[in-house]
Design an enzyme around this catalytic site. Structure first.
Site, PDB file in Angstrom:
ATOM      1  CG  ASP A 237      -1.651   1.224   1.467  1.00  0.00           C
ATOM      2  OD1 ASP A 237      -2.401   1.626   0.558  1.00  0.00           O
ATOM      3  OD2 ASP A 237      -1.494   1.831   2.549  1.00  0.00           O
TER       4      ASP A 237
ATOM      5  CG  ASP B 134      -1.896   7.714   0.380  1.00  0.00           C
ATOM      6  OD1 ASP B 134      -0.970   8.543   0.334  1.00  0.00           O
ATOM      7  OD2 ASP B 134      -2.758   7.602  -0.500  1.00  0.00           O
TER       8      ASP B 134
ATOM      9  CG  ASP C 274      -2.039   2.259   6.505  1.00  0.00           C
ATOM     10  OD1 ASP C 274      -2.252   1.949   5.313  1.00  0.00           O
ATOM     11  OD2 ASP C 274      -2.413   3.346   6.996  1.00  0.00           O
TER      12      ASP C 274
END
Length: 240
Positions: free
Chosen positions: A8, A10, A168
């Site tokens: 990922d 961001d 996250d």
């Protein structure tokens, strides 16, 4: 050692969520909606059309949502891309170098459109690590659908079950599991430790160096131990 590592962007590689949350609130205010920052934060990591649809109370295809998305992207380029390498999480450049030196193929699969993803990777100095970048505009269904992860594995030329996906948020980890990838979570981004632990099968880390150690450790094809559910958040879907 993992067959490939897909990341990922961001919150996982770049410390952008605080700015993203602020921009979501600002754009909603411009459209006459007062949105608390904590509510905006729950939409980080899902496609912008879905996020603004939820925050504005409109269908994702509504013209007002489309205008909000366009406005957000303009502000993102002004406010975020100018920060450059300061956005990179601690240990990320060194960790990616270790993975490349070990011969691990690397990719990004993100809810950003590919243009924005490439731009962010360029200004942060991370672009050269990633020959494959899969943006939301390259798939028909965004996270947590497995399509973006599967496309990244296919473009890297490796089976999905030999890959790890590092993210996250619970949405990231649901996507990983659905794609048959090993879910690996970082706690310094958006998701809560409890939600991440429920989906990451023990692979939850506070430090990027520990993520790299895990990716370089021997393990076989990923096989999820059991189906799990965690409390859903805005725009997320339960694991099937």
């Amino acid at each position: 050692m993992t067959g490939a590592a897909v990341f990922d962007l961001d919150g996982t590689l770049a410390d952008t969520p605080c700015v993203i949350k602020r921009l979501l609130v600002r754009v909603c205010a411009e459209h006459g909606r007062r949105v608390p920052p904590e509510r905006a934060a729950l939409t980080i990591g899902i496609p912008l059309e879905t996020a603004f649809g939820h925050l504005l109370g409109l269908p994702p295809q509504d013209p007002e949502v489309c205008r909000a998305v366009r406005r957000y992207r303009v502000l993102f380029e002004e406010d975020v891309l100018g920060a450059g390498a300061w956005l990179v999480h601690a240990g990320v450049p060194e960790g990616l170098e270790r993975l490349r030196a070990a011969g691990v193929p690397l990719a990004v699969a993100t809810s950003k459109v590919s243009r924005s993803a490439h731009a962010l990777l360029e200004v942060t100095g991370l672009a050269h690590h990633f020959p494959v970048v899969v943006g939301h505009d390259m798939v028909t269904r965004g996270k947590p659908d497995p399509e973006s992860g599967l496309l990244a594995a296919r473009l890297l030329g490796v089976p999905a079950h030999t890959c790890a996906y590092v993210g996250d948020t619970a949405t990231d980890l649901r996507m990983a599991r659905a794609a048959g990838m090993r879910p690996v979570a970082v706690t310094y981004g958006v998701g809560s430790r409890a939600d991440l632990a429920a989906l990451a099968d023990g692979a939850v880390y506070d430090d990027f160096a520990d993520v790299v150690d895990t990716l370089l450790s021997p393990y076989g094809p990923y096989r999820p131990p059991a189906r799990v559910r965690v409390p859903e958040r805005a725009g997320e879907q339960a694991l099937a």
